[in-house]
Write a protein that holds these residues in place. Structure first.
Motif, short mmCIF file in Angstrom:
data_model
loop_
_atom_site.label_atom_id
_atom_site.label_comp_id
_atom_site.label_asym_id
_atom_site.label_seq_id
_atom_site.Cartn_x
_atom_site.Cartn_y
_atom_site.Cartn_z
N PHE A 188 51.63 29.43 43.19
CA PHE A 188 51.08 29.25 44.53
C PHE A 188 49.57 29.06 44.45
O PHE A 188 48.91 29.57 43.56
N PHE A 201 48.16 37.56 41.43
CA PHE A 201 47.07 36.67 41.78
C PHE A 201 45.99 36.65 40.70
O PHE A 201 45.70 37.68 40.09
N GLY A 202 45.40 35.49 40.50
CA GLY A 202 44.20 35.39 39.69
C GLY A 202 43.02 35.91 40.49
O GLY A 202 43.13 36.20 41.68
N ILE A 203 41.87 36.00 39.83
CA ILE A 203 40.69 36.56 40.48
C ILE A 203 40.12 35.64 41.55
O ILE A 203 39.38 36.07 42.42
N PHE A 220 45.39 44.63 51.79
CA PHE A 220 46.20 43.63 52.47
C PHE A 220 47.68 43.97 52.36
O PHE A 220 48.16 44.40 51.31
N GLN A 234 41.12 31.57 50.59
CA GLN A 234 40.64 32.78 51.25
C GLN A 234 39.17 32.66 51.58
O GLN A 234 38.33 32.58 50.68
N ARG A 286 40.04 47.32 56.20
CA ARG A 286 38.86 47.55 55.35
C ARG A 286 38.55 49.03 55.32
O ARG A 286 38.21 49.64 56.34
N LYS A 331 35.56 30.79 43.47
CA LYS A 331 34.72 30.67 44.67
C LYS A 331 34.11 29.28 44.67
O LYS A 331 33.29 28.94 43.80
N GLY A 380 36.17 37.82 53.44
CA GLY A 380 36.53 38.86 54.40
C GLY A 380 37.77 38.57 55.21
O GLY A 380 38.10 39.35 56.11
N GLU A 381 38.44 37.46 54.92
CA GLU A 381 39.62 37.10 55.71
C GLU A 381 40.88 37.16 54.84
O GLU A 381 40.81 37.34 53.62
N ALA A 382 42.01 36.99 55.49
CA ALA A 382 43.28 37.01 54.77
C ALA A 382 43.49 35.70 54.02
O ALA A 382 43.07 34.64 54.47
N PRO A 383 44.14 35.76 52.87
CA PRO A 383 44.51 34.52 52.17
C PRO A 383 45.51 33.72 53.00
O PRO A 383 46.38 34.30 53.66
N TYR A 398 46.40 29.70 47.20
CA TYR A 398 46.00 30.23 48.50
C TYR A 398 44.50 30.00 48.67
O TYR A 398 43.74 29.99 47.71
N GLY A 412 39.67 40.15 42.52
CA GLY A 412 40.90 39.49 42.93
C GLY A 412 41.84 40.45 43.64
O GLY A 412 41.59 41.64 43.74
N PHE A 472 48.25 30.35 52.77
CA PHE A 472 49.04 29.55 51.84
C PHE A 472 48.62 28.09 51.87
O PHE A 472 48.44 27.50 52.94
#
Lengths: 112, 114
Positions: free
Chosen positions: A33, A102-104, B90, A37, B110, A107, A40-43, A35, B42, A45
């Motif tokens: 997958f 998940f990977g790190i 999350f 992000q 948070r 950015k 500060g927000e949700a990932p 994603y 991550g 898809f």
């Protein structure tokens, strides 16, 4: 276990194309997958690959090579709003069940 | 809006305390996942439940525990809190039988430990 590697940061210019690579190691691979992000927000898809090849969805495409344990996310016609972290995630076996790791994250900074 | 609801959105507490984070999955989703995301880190998988049963465990500390209730909502309990537990937590859900099995994430809770 599962291991995922992707670059930590990338910079690209508005309007350009950028490719974000991801390599992985896992047992019982059952899907990869991507994603997005924002800080500060949700990932959210973006894409899913389980077979080798390219999946295209608008400005975003994702490629998978299972034999190489490799995927990339291609973003075309970059926009400023594409500045975000891009997370590569792999689903594989974990004690008889499927686990998504998940990977790190990479950015991405889009500059004018 | 993903359809996954997490409460509280923000929580500030002191070291040594205990907190409970709550997650309501999307309607009909049987699987619930908990992830921890520390600053510039991550998403670290903590634990997964499916229809009330624990399915997979990740790097979850012994001070942390979770459960999924018959109505499918889930709670993550964090005790003896330390400064390093400050993070975004999350919750995500996924439906059974969906080919892609994508995860739908809540907005996160948070937690700040002072």
């Amino acid at each position: 276990g599962q291991n995922i590697d992707q670059p930590t940061e990338m910079t690209a210019t508005e309007g350009a194309i950028v490719q974000i690579n991801c390599t992985y190691q896992t047992s019982g691979f059952n899907g990869l997958f991507w994603y997005q992000q924002h800080a500060g927000e949700a990932p959210t898809f973006l894409s899913y690959n389980v077979l080798d090849g390219l999946e295209e969805k608008g400005r975003f495409s994702s490629f998978l090579s299972r034999s190489k344990g490799y995927s990339y996310l291609l973003l075309k016609e970059l926009q400023m709003k594409d500045s975000a972290s891009y997370l590569c995630a792999v689903r594989g076996d974990s004690g008889g069940y499927q686990k998504v790791t998940f990977g790190i994250g990479t950015k991405l900074q889009v500059i004018p | 809006d993903s359809g996954v609801t997490q409460t509280p959105k923000h929580l500030i507490t002191a070291t040594g305390q205990r907190v409970t984070l709550r997650c309501s999955p999307r309607s009909g989703d049987l699987s619930v996942y908990w992830y921890q995301q520390s600053l510039d880190q991550g998403l670290q998988f903590l634990i997964q439940y499916y229809n009330g049963e624990e399915r997979a465990k990740g790097n979850i500390l012994e001070r942390f525990s979770a459960q999924q209730f018959p109505d499918l909502h889930s709670e993550l309990n964090l005790s003896s809190l330390e400064l390093g537990d400050s993070a975004l937590y999350f919750c995500a859900s996924s439906p059974a039988g969906q080919p892609t099995g994508e995860l739908f994430f809540g907005e996160g809770s948070r937690l700040t430990v002072l």
